[in-house]
Design an enzyme around this catalytic site. Sequence first.
Site, short mmCIF file in Angstrom:
data_model
loop_
_atom_site.label_atom_id
_atom_site.label_comp_id
_atom_site.label_asym_id
_atom_site.label_seq_id
_atom_site.Cartn_x
_atom_site.Cartn_y
_atom_site.Cartn_z
N LYS A 13 0.83 -1.22 0.00
CA LYS A 13 0.00 0.00 0.00
C LYS A 13 0.86 1.26 0.00
CE LYS A 13 -2.23 -0.91 3.84
NZ LYS A 13 -1.55 -2.15 4.27
N ARG A 88 -9.52 1.30 9.29
CA ARG A 88 -9.23 -0.08 9.67
C ARG A 88 -10.32 -0.67 10.53
NH1 ARG A 88 -3.21 0.66 9.13
NH2 ARG A 88 -2.16 -1.33 9.43
N ARG A 127 12.16 -6.21 4.82
CA ARG A 127 11.96 -4.75 4.78
C ARG A 127 12.85 -4.06 5.83
NH1 ARG A 127 6.00 -2.05 4.98
NH2 ARG A 127 5.86 -2.76 7.13
P1 AMP Z 1 0.86 0.39 8.95
O1 AMP Z 1 2.13 1.11 8.71
O2 AMP Z 1 -0.31 0.96 8.23
O3 AMP Z 1 0.99 -1.10 8.75
O4 AMP Z 1 0.52 0.60 10.51
C1 AMP Z 1 1.42 0.18 11.53
C2 AMP Z 1 0.67 0.09 12.85
O5 AMP Z 1 0.12 1.37 13.20
C3 AMP Z 1 -0.54 -0.85 12.84
O6 AMP Z 1 -0.15 -2.21 13.07
C4 AMP Z 1 -1.37 -0.27 13.98
O7 AMP Z 1 -0.81 -0.61 15.25
C5 AMP Z 1 -1.17 1.23 13.79
N1 AMP Z 1 -2.17 1.81 12.86
C6 AMP Z 1 -1.94 2.36 11.64
N2 AMP Z 1 -3.08 2.80 11.09
C7 AMP Z 1 -4.07 2.52 11.97
C8 AMP Z 1 -5.47 2.71 11.97
N3 AMP Z 1 -6.12 3.29 10.93
N4 AMP Z 1 -6.17 2.29 13.05
C9 AMP Z 1 -5.56 1.72 14.11
N5 AMP Z 1 -4.23 1.49 14.18
C10 AMP Z 1 -3.48 1.89 13.12
#
Ligand code: AMP
Length: 215
Positions: A13, A88, A127
């Site tokens: 993404k 999410r 990564r």
């Molecule tokens: P990502 O980089 O999008 O994979 O996000 C890393 C971490 O940030 C996730 O595993 C969650 O702990 C937190 N996170 C990111 N976006 C959200 C969201 N929209 N709602 C809740 N937690 C989030």
Amino acid sequence: MNIILFGAPGAGKGTQGELLAKRFDLVRLSTGDLLRDALRRGTPLGLEAKRFMDAGELVPDSVILGLVREVMAAESARGGFIFDGFPRTQAQAESLDATLDEMGTPLAMVIVLDVDDETIVARLSRRLACPRCGAVYNLDTDKPKTAGVCDVCVTGLVQRSDDEASTVRRRLEVYRAQTAPLLAYYESAGVPMHIIAGDRPVDEVQADLVRRIES
Ligand code: AMP
């Protein structure tokens, strides 16, 4: 034009979202990046979010919605948003609907990057991220010019603490339980949905995405 990019962690993404944002002049809004930025700056919000992120759990909706509202208000004059990693949960999806309604700019489409779990665990184990500026690399597909060092700010690269295999598995479970059900929510709302095979080279996936968006 507003687009939601769905997909499990590691589905691509961030990479695809950045390319699309440039190509269509959209604001990429990644809640994961916003949280990591808050954490690097040592803000109370960042420190509060850290324990959820390290455990592979979702950060509470109230925290996320505050962050998203701030960015959407600041960037509302631009051509639209590409949402990466947001919404999410059901509450986040409903809040986004309300905000877009208020702004009078509907959701154009939902894109799902589809990648199987084993590919994701393998991909995330390769990564690396820069703890200073947040740049992301992959040892197979997007290596830094000098091994282990950030191209942008010459800082030593690290593995994100939540990219460790056991945390990735928990993040995948959370994705299936709390985020994947949102696809049915958008389907029943009649939002156009495109499911794209994400286990292909970056430029192939990008070309596919651009074709769908332009049509
Ligand atoms: P990502 O980089 O999008 O994979 O996000 C890393 C971490 O940030 C996730 O595993 C969650 O702990 C937190 N996170 C990111 N976006 C959200 C969201 N929209 N709602 C809740 N937690 C989030």
